[in-house]
Design an enzyme around this catalytic site. Structure first.
Site: not given
Length: 165
Positions: A22, A52, A109
């Site tokens: 990431e 990310d 996320e």
């Protein structure tokens, strides 16, 4: 970094395409030329890359265009805000669509509620991370968690990615 990653993969007998690294937008912004060169070398090894916290940085679209990533990770702040803010929901839906149009897997996320899970499924999000699924686990607890949840994994995948019509 690429040489160290190669050595670690060889020591573990792991294929490079099984590893996803990431990269945060902040890292790219700090030293774009050097970072892009290192990432190109990692990609040449067969390592997968994920951008990310997408949407958190100031130049997300430029980085998305420059980087050769396999995966886009939607910043948790947008996912957490989906239930209360139609704009956050629209941003997440648009990000999922953009990622897919660019041929990327999209990971949300910060999924903490069933409502967020259902909305992400409706948007066609590929994967989810967050406390709804599991809190972060240390390595010695992960195996037990995987065994305990293996039976339900098929249902979770089906729920996260609706069948095409």
């Amino acid at each position: 970094l690429p040489a160290g990653v190669t050595r670690a993969l060889e020591r573990r007998g792991c294929d490079p395409d099984r590893l996803t690294l990431e990269v945060s937008e902040d890292l790219v912004a700090a030293d774009p030329e050097r970072t892009l060169e290192v990432l190109r070398r990692l990609r040449a090894l067969g390592i997968r890359l994920a951008l990310d916290d997408f949407g958190e940085g100031q130049s997300s679209l430029r980085h998305l265009r420059q980087l050769e990533v396999d995966e886009l990770k939607v910043d948790r702040q947008f996912v957490l805000g989906m239930a209360d803010d139609a704009r956050d929901s629209a941003i997440v839906a648009a990000t999922v669509d953009l990622g897919h149009r660019l041929g990327l897997r999209v990971v949300a996320e910060g999924v903490a509620t069933g409502a967020a899970w259902d909305a992400l499924a409706a948007f066609g999000c590929d994967e989810a991370q967050g406390d709804l699924l599991s809190r972060p686990l240390p390595p010695d607890e992960l195996r037990g968690w995987l065994v305990a949840h293996a039976a339900g994994a098929g249902a979770a995948v089906t729920r996260a990615r609706p069948a095409p019509e």
